[in-house]
Design a protein around this motif. Structure first.
Motif, PDB file in Angstrom:
ATOM      1  N   ARG A 589      42.555  30.592  41.805  1.00  0.00           N
ATOM      2  CA  ARG A 589      42.617  30.056  43.165  1.00  0.00           C
ATOM      3  C   ARG A 589      41.190  29.824  43.673  1.00  0.00           C
ATOM      4  NH1 ARG A 589      41.468  33.944  47.049  1.00  0.00           N
ATOM      5  NH2 ARG A 589      41.193  36.046  46.178  1.00  0.00           N
ATOM      6  N   LEU A 590      41.108  29.217  44.858  1.00  0.00           N
ATOM      7  CA  LEU A 590      39.842  28.998  45.542  1.00  0.00           C
ATOM      8  C   LEU A 590      39.854  29.718  46.884  1.00  0.00           C
ATOM      9  CD1 LEU A 590      39.433  25.127  45.027  1.00  0.00           C
ATOM     10  CD2 LEU A 590      38.557  26.951  43.571  1.00  0.00           C
ATOM     11  N   SER A 591      38.660  30.079  47.367  1.00  0.00           N
ATOM     12  CA  SER A 591      38.540  30.653  48.702  1.00  0.00           C
ATOM     13  C   SER A 591      37.179  30.259  49.268  1.00  0.00           C
ATOM     14  CB  SER A 591      38.679  32.176  48.666  1.00  0.00           C
ATOM     15  OG  SER A 591      37.579  32.767  47.980  1.00  0.00           O
ATOM     16  N   LYS A 592      36.948  30.610  50.540  1.00  0.00           N
ATOM     17  CA  LYS A 592      35.651  30.404  51.171  1.00  0.00           C
ATOM     18  C   LYS A 592      35.113  31.736  51.655  1.00  0.00           C
ATOM     19  CE  LYS A 592      36.136  25.596  52.730  1.00  0.00           C
ATOM     20  NZ  LYS A 592      36.091  24.665  53.887  1.00  0.00           N
ATOM     21  N   ASN A 593      33.808  31.929  51.479  1.00  0.00           N
ATOM     22  CA  ASN A 593      33.199  33.150  51.977  1.00  0.00           C
ATOM     23  C   ASN A 593      32.787  32.978  53.435  1.00  0.00           C
ATOM     24  OD1 ASN A 593      30.778  31.710  52.015  1.00  0.00           O
ATOM     25  ND2 ASN A 593      30.011  32.624  50.113  1.00  0.00           N
ATOM     26  N   GLY A 594      32.082  33.970  53.980  1.00  0.00           N
ATOM     27  CA  GLY A 594      31.717  33.945  55.388  1.00  0.00           C
ATOM     28  C   GLY A 594      30.807  32.809  55.774  1.00  0.00           C
ATOM     29  N   GLN A 595      30.029  32.293  54.818  1.00  0.00           N
ATOM     30  CA  GLN A 595      29.138  31.160  55.104  1.00  0.00           C
ATOM     31  C   GLN A 595      29.824  29.809  54.916  1.00  0.00           C
ATOM     32  OE1 GLN A 595      27.904  33.863  53.069  1.00  0.00           O
ATOM     33  NE2 GLN A 595      27.165  34.653  55.027  1.00  0.00           N
ATOM     34  N   GLY A 596      31.105  29.827  54.507  1.00  0.00           N
ATOM     35  CA  GLY A 596      31.835  28.586  54.280  1.00  0.00           C
ATOM     36  C   GLY A 596      31.690  28.026  52.884  1.00  0.00           C
ATOM     37  N   THR A 597      31.019  28.760  51.984  1.00  0.00           N
ATOM     38  CA  THR A 597      30.863  28.302  50.609  1.00  0.00           C
ATOM     39  C   THR A 597      32.157  28.505  49.838  1.00  0.00           C
ATOM     40  OG1 THR A 597      28.528  28.890  50.649  1.00  0.00           O
ATOM     41  CG2 THR A 597      29.530  28.582  48.490  1.00  0.00           C
ATOM     42  N   ILE A 598      32.543  27.493  49.083  1.00  0.00           N
ATOM     43  CA  ILE A 598      33.763  27.578  48.278  1.00  0.00           C
ATOM     44  C   ILE A 598      33.500  28.438  47.050  1.00  0.00           C
ATOM     45  CG2 ILE A 598      35.413  26.255  46.891  1.00  0.00           C
ATOM     46  CD1 ILE A 598      34.916  23.915  48.873  1.00  0.00           C
ATOM     47  N   GLU A 599      34.403  29.387  46.795  1.00  0.00           N
ATOM     48  CA  GLU A 599      34.280  30.285  45.653  1.00  0.00           C
ATOM     49  C   GLU A 599      35.458  30.063  44.707  1.00  0.00           C
ATOM     50  OE1 GLU A 599      33.990  34.181  47.378  1.00  0.00           O
ATOM     51  OE2 GLU A 599      31.813  33.988  47.662  1.00  0.00           O
ATOM     52  N   VAL A 600      35.163  30.064  43.420  1.00  0.00           N
ATOM     53  CA  VAL A 600      36.178  29.862  42.377  1.00  0.00           C
ATOM     54  C   VAL A 600      36.540  31.217  41.781  1.00  0.00           C
ATOM     55  CG1 VAL A 600      36.732  28.683  40.222  1.00  0.00           C
ATOM     56  CG2 VAL A 600      35.201  27.587  41.881  1.00  0.00           C
ATOM     57  N   HIS A 601      37.817  31.542  41.789  1.00  0.00           N
ATOM     58  CA  HIS A 601      38.306  32.802  41.223  1.00  0.00           C
ATOM     59  C   HIS A 601      39.018  32.494  39.897  1.00  0.00           C
ATOM     60  CE1 HIS A 601      37.508  34.901  45.044  1.00  0.00           C
ATOM     61  NE2 HIS A 601      37.904  33.755  45.604  1.00  0.00           N
ATOM     62  N   TYR A 602      38.466  33.027  38.822  1.00  0.00           N
ATOM     63  CA  TYR A 602      39.010  32.770  37.495  1.00  0.00           C
ATOM     64  C   TYR A 602      40.036  33.836  37.124  1.00  0.00           C
ATOM     65  CZ  TYR A 602      35.398  29.240  36.930  1.00  0.00           C
ATOM     66  OH  TYR A 602      34.612  28.121  37.084  1.00  0.00           O
ATOM     67  N   ILE A 603      40.951  33.465  36.252  1.00  0.00           N
ATOM     68  CA  ILE A 603      42.024  34.380  35.854  1.00  0.00           C
ATOM     69  C   ILE A 603      41.483  35.482  34.957  1.00  0.00           C
ATOM     70  CG2 ILE A 603      44.158  34.558  34.505  1.00  0.00           C
ATOM     71  CD1 ILE A 603      44.921  31.793  35.537  1.00  0.00           C
ATOM     72  N   ASN A 604      40.664  35.115  34.006  1.00  0.00           N
ATOM     73  CA  ASN A 604      40.124  36.107  33.080  1.00  0.00           C
ATOM     74  C   ASN A 604      38.604  36.147  33.237  1.00  0.00           C
ATOM     75  OD1 ASN A 604      42.712  36.737  31.875  1.00  0.00           O
ATOM     76  ND2 ASN A 604      42.589  34.734  30.871  1.00  0.00           N
ATOM     77  N   GLN A 605      37.887  35.770  32.202  1.00  0.00           N
ATOM     78  CA  GLN A 605      36.427  35.773  32.259  1.00  0.00           C
ATOM     79  C   GLN A 605      35.925  34.619  33.120  1.00  0.00           C
ATOM     80  OE1 GLN A 605      34.564  35.424  28.446  1.00  0.00           O
ATOM     81  NE2 GLN A 605      32.473  35.477  29.253  1.00  0.00           N
ATOM     82  N   PRO A 606      35.074  34.893  34.112  1.00  0.00           N
ATOM     83  CA  PRO A 606      34.548  33.799  34.938  1.00  0.00           C
ATOM     84  C   PRO A 606      33.582  32.920  34.157  1.00  0.00           C
ATOM     85  CG  PRO A 606      33.476  35.861  35.514  1.00  0.00           C
ATOM     86  CD  PRO A 606      34.582  36.207  34.553  1.00  0.00           C
ATOM     87  N   LEU A 607      33.453  31.692  34.589  1.00  0.00           N
ATOM     88  CA  LEU A 607      32.522  30.757  33.973  1.00  0.00           C
ATOM     89  C   LEU A 607      31.135  30.992  34.574  1.00  0.00           C
ATOM     90  CD1 LEU A 607      31.716  28.357  32.257  1.00  0.00           C
ATOM     91  CD2 LEU A 607      32.657  26.836  34.012  1.00  0.00           C
ATOM     92  N   ASN A 608      30.220  31.489  33.768  1.00  0.00           N
ATOM     93  CA  ASN A 608      28.852  31.753  34.203  1.00  0.00           C
ATOM     94  C   ASN A 608      27.916  30.772  33.509  1.00  0.00           C
ATOM     95  OD1 ASN A 608      26.356  32.691  34.943  1.00  0.00           O
ATOM     96  ND2 ASN A 608      26.690  34.802  34.290  1.00  0.00           N
ATOM     97  N   CYS A 609      27.502  29.745  34.235  1.00  0.00           N
ATOM     98  CA  CYS A 609      26.689  28.684  33.639  1.00  0.00           C
ATOM     99  C   CYS A 609      25.255  29.115  33.362  1.00  0.00           C
ATOM    100  CB  CYS A 609      26.689  27.451  34.547  1.00  0.00           C
ATOM    101  SG  CYS A 609      28.316  26.693  34.736  1.00  0.00           S
ATOM    102  N   LYS A 610      24.881  30.299  33.832  1.00  0.00           N
ATOM    103  CA  LYS A 610      23.521  30.784  33.605  1.00  0.00           C
ATOM    104  C   LYS A 610      23.395  31.580  32.312  1.00  0.00           C
ATOM    105  CE  LYS A 610      22.561  30.949  38.567  1.00  0.00           C
ATOM    106  NZ  LYS A 610      22.194  31.800  39.732  1.00  0.00           N
ATOM    107  N   THR A 611      24.508  31.839  31.650  1.00  0.00           N
ATOM    108  CA  THR A 611      24.473  32.569  30.390  1.00  0.00           C
ATOM    109  C   THR A 611      23.931  31.669  29.286  1.00  0.00           C
ATOM    110  OG1 THR A 611      26.378  33.882  31.094  1.00  0.00           O
ATOM    111  CG2 THR A 611      25.865  33.877  28.741  1.00  0.00           C
TER     112      THR A 611
END
Length: 647
Positions: A589-611
């Protein structure tokens, strides 16, 4: 600007105030740029002079520096005040930024001796640690009056990040001061900055920053400056032309707004085969009915510089605001965009073109600053040349990218980007990990960052320039009703006057017709998708598999329908390479944090593009594979899929 206009304005100012008592009118000249997007080298351009098309190069930072130095020299000789400011979005745009991550921007911009810069949305494209390093590295103030960095560990307390700065003038001589008391009897100019209040919709990397309302913050800052005794106030903004004009109408006391974000080259350039833009230096009445605010902006990609002379009445109100944008041209011209030696105009033809340009009011031939040119070539160009990699195909004719279709002609590149995504997600290796087949693809015009000129196409032209944001491709299912809603919201908001046109939608395997019924509003009378070679009507309650980049799949940049459809549940799959192989990352699912930024919630391992072992740039990889495997001679598709009937 007319080549004699600036000198005339300075002379007018000289007779109006130099050597006069303090109560006499004060004139300030502003040189300004915006949305330079790491275009340190010149950009290719087509000009129409008379009935003849010629090709040259425009701008680049060494040419900007030469031009502003000439303006500084003129101002010094006339003993007149001058400030040089940047309206934001220095970051992104070319391979230079991809390789140097902001460090080159800090280096080159510092050599240009700016007096102030506003924060643009693309300055937040990396993370606040990188932005902090940039702000601390530059030798000019970075401004944002409506930014609260108090809770952000990277930007909190930076000495060089300010709501405004003060400059005291004695003729041409200026001094940056801390308070009005430090100025004595010298006139004081305040330069304040404003950033997008809805930055969370444009950048996912804002950390713990808070962005206050533009109008409220501007009025509060102006009131504070007036209470301190400041008479002259300049706002350097990165809001877009429409919001700048709104600011001028809703805030009392801003004298000049130097803007960015819209990429608008204000002024009439139709005599060069370019657009006839909105007038430069328009003045808008403030809500108190007494003051006026002058609004200017200078295009994009370091192609032009604006210069505006503002004269004030003794009580500090704007009495004159005049100037214009000047395109900065090379002095070598060709008859073909490929610019081979055999395409170069002969000496007599070159002289005729030079004479024609000299007669034009808003273009000048300007030599590059040799020291800055040498610095870029020696320190940065070798790595850039190496990074471009292998040739993947050839472009025989120019593939131009425009965000909005004009006279029925839209982008020739955005549909190709969408086609590459549709092709790539439906290749056997990718289908093996997704278990799905995409029905069509969508791409926002702003995702495509440049046009392609004839010649060899290398991997770096794609990953470093065309699609530099390293976005994963997403597969998400949408009903036909949601597809229609998405198209309507993005088209309508992109068509409104001076809007952010980057959200305009192009597609592949999809075509639509939009009829405008009033300015910036209209309806869809056809949406079809290609099913087994036949165009079929999109059905409201049928679900379709849609390929698009992950940034817009989350609803960023005004694609709100996608966020709304994924708040509770989604079957979306994000695609990245892990150890060189395609892999899916299912989204819950998706949500927004307190600053209004959209956050992506992954089912299993999150996608970390910095790895290190993860490569998220599947959007660029899709285009590279598409060209190499299917379109090695890359030409435009037979149709764009977009029919836009405007009033």
């Amino acid at each position: 600007m007319n080549k004699t206009l600036l000198a005339g304005l300075l002379a007018l100012a000289l007779t109006g105030c130099a050597g006069k008592p303090p109560e006499q009118p004060f004139t300030l000249t502003l040189a300004h740029i915006n949305d330079t997007h790491s275009h340190f080298d010149p950009t290719d351009a087509r000009l129409t002079l008379g009935n003849t098309a010629v090709f040259t190069r425009l701008g680049g930072h060494p040419r900007l520096l030469s031009h502003v130095n000439a303006l500084r020299q003129q101002a010094q000789e006339a003993d007149q005040p001058l400030l040089f400011v940047h309206g934001g979005d220095a970051w992104q745009g070319t391979g230079y930024f991809t390789l140097n991550r902001g460090a080159m921007n800090a280096d080159v911009l510092s050599r240009m001796q700016l007096d102030a810069m506003a924060l643009g949305n693309h300055e937040f494209d990396l993370d606040n640690g990188r932005l902090s390093a940039f702000i601390q590295s530059v030798n000019f103030p970075v401004l944002a009056a409506n930014l609260d960095a108090g809770q952000d560990p990277d930007l909190n307390g930076l000495d060089n990040l300010k709501p405004y700065v003060l400059y005291a003038f004695d003729g041409h001589e200026k001094e940056r001061i801390e308070s009005v008391e430090d100025a004595g009897k010298r006139p004081v100019v305040a330069v304040m900055g404003l950033v997008l209040e809805d930055m969370a919709n444009f950048s996912p990397n804002i950390g713990n920053l808070r962005f206050e309302r533009e109008v409220n913050s501007a009025q509060h800052t102006v009131n504070s400056l007036r209470e301190q005794g400041v008479k002259y106030i300049v706002a350097v903004t990165h809001l877009g032309l429409e919001r700048d004009q709104r600011l001028a109408r809703k805030v009392n006391g801003i004298d000049v707004i130097v803007g960015g974000h819209s990429h608008r080259l204000l002024g009439d350039f139709s005599h060069l085969g370019w657009d006839d833009g909105e007038p430069y230096a328009r003045r808008f009445n403030n809500p108190d009915g007494l003051g006026t605010t002058c609004v200017v902006q200078a295009g994009r990609f370091a192609q032009a510089m604006g210069q505006v002379a503002v004269t004030f009445t003794p009580d500090g109100r704007v009495s004159h605001c005049e100037g214009g944008n000047t395109l900065l041209s090379d002095n070598v011209f060709y008859r073909d965009i490929r610019r081979g030696d055999h395409h170069r105009l002969n000496e007599a033809q070159q002289q005729r073109v030079a004479a024609a340009i000299e007669a034009k009011p808003n273009i000048s031939m300007v030599a590059e600053d040799p020291a800055l040119r040498a610095h870029i070539d020696e320190k940065y160009r070798p790595a850039l040349s190496k990074a471009y990699g292998d040739v993947i195909g050839h472009v025989p004719f120019p593939l131009t990218h425009v965000r909005l279709p004009v006279d029925g002609k839209g982008s020739r590149l955005a549909p190709l980007v969408a086609a590459s995504q549709l092709y790539w997600v439906n290749t056997p290796p990718v289908q093996a990990v997704t278990g799905r087949r995409a029905d069509f693809a969508l791409v926002a015009a702003g995702s495509v960052r440049n046009s392609l000129e004839p010649g060899a196409l290398k991997e770096g032209n794609v990953g470093l320039e065309l699609l530099p944001f390293a976005n994963p491709i997403s597969l998400v299912s949408l009903t036909g009703r949601q597809v229609a809603g998405l198209l309507l919201e993005t088209i309508n908001t992109a068509l409104s006057s001076a809007a952010h046109t980057g959200r305009f939608p192009y597609g592949a395997g999809l075509r639509y017709t939009f009829n405008e019924t009033s300015r910036g509003r209209g309806y869809l009378n056809r949406i079809e998708y290609l099913d087994n070679g036949q165009w079929q009507r999109i059905e409201p309650d049928v679900r379709y598999q849609v390929a698009l980049n992950g940034y817009h799949a989350s609803g960023n940049d005004g694609w709100h329908t996608l966020f709304d459809s994924q708040q509770a549940f989604t079957d979306r799959l994000d695609l990245a390479f892990v150890n060189g192989k395609p892999r899916v990352f299912p989204v819950a699912r998706l949500s927004k944090n307190g600053q209004g930024t959209i956050e992506v919630h992954y089912i299993n391992q999150p996608l970390n593009c910095k790895t290190a072992r993860v490569a998220c740039s599947t959007d660029a990889r899709a285009f590279i594979d598409y060209v190499r495997e299917r379109r090695p001679v890359l030409t435009a598709l037979p149709e764009s899929g977009v029919t836009l009937n405007r009033l």
